[in-house]
Design a protein around this motif. Structure first.
Motif, PDB file in Angstrom:
ATOM      1  N   UNK A  69       0.823  -1.219   0.000  1.00 37.92           N
ATOM      2  CA  UNK A  69       0.000   0.000   0.000  1.00 37.92           C
ATOM      3  C   UNK A  69       0.854   1.266   0.000  1.00 37.92           C
ATOM      4  N   UNK A  70       2.057   1.187  -0.555  1.00 40.80           N
ATOM      5  CA  UNK A  70       2.950   2.353  -0.509  1.00 40.80           C
ATOM      6  C   UNK A  70       2.356   3.518  -1.301  1.00 40.80           C
ATOM      7  N   UNK A  71       2.441   4.748  -0.758  1.00 44.49           N
ATOM      8  CA  UNK A  71       1.855   5.904  -1.432  1.00 44.49           C
ATOM      9  C   UNK A  71       2.646   6.382  -2.648  1.00 44.49           C
ATOM     10  N   UNK A  72       3.856   5.840  -2.864  1.00 40.36           N
ATOM     11  CA  UNK A  72       4.641   6.200  -4.051  1.00 40.36           C
ATOM     12  C   UNK A  72       5.818   5.241  -4.140  1.00 40.36           C
ATOM     13  N   UNK A  73       6.513   5.270  -5.276  1.00 38.83           N
ATOM     14  CA  UNK A  73       7.720   4.449  -5.407  1.00 38.83           C
ATOM     15  C   UNK A  73       8.826   4.957  -4.494  1.00 38.83           C
ATOM     16  N   UNK A  74       8.873   6.286  -4.344  1.00 41.43           N
ATOM     17  CA  UNK A  74       9.851   6.885  -3.438  1.00 41.43           C
ATOM     18  C   UNK A  74       9.669   6.333  -2.018  1.00 41.43           C
ATOM     19  N   UNK A  75       8.418   6.308  -1.559  1.00 46.05           N
ATOM     20  CA  UNK A  75       8.158   5.827  -0.194  1.00 46.05           C
ATOM     21  C   UNK A  75       8.393   4.325  -0.082  1.00 46.05           C
ATOM     22  N   UNK A 126       4.296  15.313  -2.051  1.00 43.08           N
ATOM     23  CA  UNK A 126       5.585  14.774  -2.516  1.00 43.08           C
ATOM     24  C   UNK A 126       6.727  15.302  -1.651  1.00 43.08           C
ATOM     25  N   UNK A 127       7.846  14.612  -1.632  1.00 41.28           N
ATOM     26  CA  UNK A 127       9.000  15.117  -0.874  1.00 41.28           C
ATOM     27  C   UNK A 127       9.649  16.283  -1.623  1.00 41.28           C
ATOM     28  N   UNK A 128      10.496  17.015  -0.936  1.00 38.06           N
ATOM     29  CA  UNK A 128      11.181  18.148  -1.552  1.00 38.06           C
ATOM     30  C   UNK A 128      12.209  17.662  -2.571  1.00 38.06           C
ATOM     31  N   UNK A 129      12.906  16.582  -2.229  1.00 32.37           N
ATOM     32  CA  UNK A 129      13.864  16.021  -3.189  1.00 32.37           C
ATOM     33  C   UNK A 129      13.930  14.505  -3.087  1.00 32.37           C
ATOM     34  N   UNK A 130      14.579  13.922  -4.086  1.00 27.19           N
ATOM     35  CA  UNK A 130      14.651  12.472  -4.155  1.00 27.19           C
ATOM     36  C   UNK A 130      15.797  11.905  -3.328  1.00 27.19           C
ATOM     37  N   UNK A 131      16.098  10.645  -3.571  1.00 26.32           N
ATOM     38  CA  UNK A 131      17.141   9.931  -2.828  1.00 26.32           C
ATOM     39  C   UNK A 131      18.448   9.999  -3.611  1.00 26.32           C
ATOM     40  N   UNK A 132      19.545  10.256  -2.932  1.00 25.35           N
ATOM     41  CA  UNK A 132      20.872  10.262  -3.552  1.00 25.35           C
ATOM     42  C   UNK A 132      20.912  11.196  -4.767  1.00 25.35           C
ATOM     43  N   UNK A 133      20.314  12.341  -4.619  1.00 26.87           N
ATOM     44  CA  UNK A 133      20.242  13.388  -5.659  1.00 26.87           C
ATOM     45  C   UNK A 133      19.535  12.938  -6.938  1.00 26.87           C
ATOM     46  N   UNK A 134      18.794  11.861  -6.864  1.00 31.89           N
ATOM     47  CA  UNK A 134      17.954  11.468  -7.998  1.00 31.89           C
ATOM     48  C   UNK A 134      16.666  12.283  -7.942  1.00 31.89           C
ATOM     49  N   UNK A 135      15.998  12.439  -9.111  1.00 31.10           N
ATOM     50  CA  UNK A 135      14.754  13.219  -9.082  1.00 31.10           C
ATOM     51  C   UNK A 135      13.649  12.502  -8.310  1.00 31.10           C
ATOM     52  N   UNK A 136      12.661  13.278  -7.871  1.00 36.41           N
ATOM     53  CA  UNK A 136      11.537  12.713  -7.120  1.00 36.41           C
ATOM     54  C   UNK A 136      10.787  11.671  -7.955  1.00 36.41           C
ATOM     55  N   UNK A 137      10.754  11.889  -9.291  1.00 39.40           N
ATOM     56  CA  UNK A 137       9.984  10.958 -10.127  1.00 39.40           C
ATOM     57  C   UNK A 137      10.836   9.806 -10.681  1.00 39.40           C
ATOM     58  N   UNK A 138      11.967   9.566 -10.068  1.00 35.58           N
ATOM     59  CA  UNK A 138      12.800   8.423 -10.452  1.00 35.58           C
ATOM     60  C   UNK A 138      12.056   7.112 -10.172  1.00 35.58           C
ATOM     61  N   UNK A 139      12.321   6.103 -10.988  1.00 32.01           N
ATOM     62  CA  UNK A 139      11.692   4.788 -10.770  1.00 32.01           C
ATOM     63  C   UNK A 139      12.467   4.033  -9.687  1.00 32.01           C
TER      64      UNK A 139
END
Ligand code: FE2
Ligand code: FE2
Length: 475
Positions: free
Chosen positions: A135-141, A457-470
């Motif tokens: 039930x994750x709210x996004x791939x980022x999460x 959405x978060x302010x930024x992604x993980x490891x300087x990747x974009x928020x919409x990274x897969x």
């Protein structure tokens, strides 16, 4: 199995390949760990490629690498922070003596108990969180959940390494038992209460990682002071990973609040029914979740007066949070500390010997740290121009351990009777309806860059990747 070279397979900086006995012991434990992961680890995740951080060294500049990994193939490594051969014990009755490279016989039972208790929390949280991926709210999460899961697995490895290396046959038996207990199991539960509670939804998950992983931080900080040097060095490195877990919690709750505040402003309402109809989580429900996780977590520090806590400190097994930064004698004999008790329907402070109150000292350090983050959550409301604020419940609210477990106390610190408690409890702790409502919002969002309606959405992604990274590729 014997052909597998674990000095390659298990990244480590402990010279594993030079200790054949230890290597064999861990070789025998490793398939049992994988069996445990398959049985009660993240549901349905086996074939996903997940953009994960893996610890590869203890160099603060480059301790981790990021890449797509199948979680089952995660390289769970064993790392100790660099040692200092001249390190001496800096608190308790052995102050000034050299730190221990091995376990002194007289402290063996207590050290084993502490390591097992810490170790038990690590797989417990993986078990508690095993359904959340669905039930994750996004791939980022989803990626953040999985990151935490594999790192809690690594923390289990860290404790199992100490048990195997320093505790002989008892240690090996304890390492097996760590894979046999189950969170919430009636017959063979995890050791500590909060680790047997369900983590049924993502609001619970964010509260858990904010509060309960922070309990982990304070326990690890206290153990990082230990005279048993391998324990100090292991827990120091675990803390580098723990920071991300608390970040996930703090930013997760913050994003939920941000989305709710946005809906409150758009609809110009604080009406719970209307906000729920708009598919966001109303602030009173967020407050009740906060109250629950806060109170359950502060219980983890143990009874406010404890002779065990005194023993652990005086024998040098477990220090205080930031022991080295405190300017007292680090022996604490003859000193006192205030604890709360209920007398004639009033909460009163009572001074008790500080050595016996060290659980309370650590709890108070934790409280100071967690209050700061709640202040940052309130900034989100302030910035949105809203007058509502989240509050920290009183330390005596909803306690199940220690002197305060015998009384009912409201979140604002009034001692109350059973009937008032029953009449109000659904205003203070998540009700079945609250949990059902939050559960009704949960549903997997699996498109890169998309987020469930109830969270910003978060302010930024993980490891300087974009928020919409897969961040997760489904297999
Ligand atoms: Fe952990
Ligand atoms: Fe953690």
């Amino acid at each position: 199995m014997s052909s597998i070279d674990y000095s390659q397979k298990i990244p480590n900086n402990v010279g594993l390949s030079e200790d054949r006995t230890l290597q064999r012991a861990l070789e025998q434990w490793q398939p049992n760990f994988i069996r445990w992961w398959d049985e009660v680890g993240p549901v349905g995740s086996t074939n996903h490629d997940v953009y994960l951080r893996t610890a590869v060294s203890v160099d603060p500049q480059g301790w981790a690498s990021f890449d797509y990994v199948k979680m089952r193939d995660y390289r769970w490594g064993i790392f100790l922070n660099p040692g200092d051969a001249s390190r001496s014990i800096h608190f308790g009755d052995h102050k000034g003596e050299p730190a221990w490279a091995d376990v002194p016989g007289e402290h063996r039972a207590n050290l084993r108990r502490i390591i097992v208790t810490q170790g038990d929390t690590e797989p417990a949280s993986v078990e508690q969180q095993r359904h959340l991926g669905l039930t994750a709210p996004s791939l980022y999460d989803l990626r953040n959940l999985f990151q935490i899961n594999v790192e809690e697995g690594r923390h289990l490895w860290a404790m199992v390494y100490l048990l195997h290396k320093h505790f002989g046959r008892d240690g090996r038996e304890e390492a097996e038992a760590l894979l046999e207990r189950r969170s919430g199991d009636e017959n063979n539960p995890r050791i500590l209460g909060a680790f047997n509670e369900a983590t049924p939804d993502w609001l619970s998950f964010f509260m858990f990682t904010y509060f309960t992983d922070r309990d982990g931080k304070f326990q690890l900080c206290a153990l990082a002071e230990s005279s048993f040097d391998p324990l100090a060095r292991t827990t120091k490195f675990m803390l580098t990973e723990e920071a991300h877990h608390m970040f996930v919690g703090e930013s997760g709750v913050s994003r939920v609040i941000q989305r709710t505040a946005q809906a409150m402003n758009e609809l110009e309402t604080d009406d719970v029914t209307r906000l729920r109809a708009a598919g966001v989580i109303d602030l009173p429900t967020i407050q009740r979740y906060l109250n629950f996780h806060y109170s359950v977590t502060i219980d983890l520090f143990g009874a406010d007066q404890s002779s065990n806590a005194a023993t652990f400190y005086s024998t040098g097994i477990k220090g205080r949070f930031e022991e080295g930064k405190r300017d007292d004698d680090h022996v604490l004999k003859g000193r006192t500390y205030p604890v709360l008790e209920a007398v004639n329907g009033q909460l009163v402070e009572k001074d008790v010997p500080m050595l016996n109150a060290l659980n309370e000292v650590l709890r108070d350090d934790f409280i100071k740290d967690s209050v700061a983050g709640i202040g940052r959550w309130n900034k989100v409301l302030e910035k949105a121009g809203l007058p509502q604020r989240l509050t920290v419940p009183h330390k005596a609210f909803h306690r199940n351990i220690g002197a305060l477990s015998g009384v009912k106390v409201s979140p604002d610190g009034r001692v109350i009777g059973e009937s008032e408690w029953q009449a109000q409890v659904e205003q203070w702790l998540p009700s079945r309806q609250d949990r059902a409502f939050v559960a009704s919002l949960m549903g997997r969002v699996a498109e890169p860059g998309r987020f469930a309606n109830w969270i910003a959405p978060p302010v930024m992604g993980i490891n300087r990747m974009p928020v919409d990274h897969a961040y997760v590729r489904f297999g």
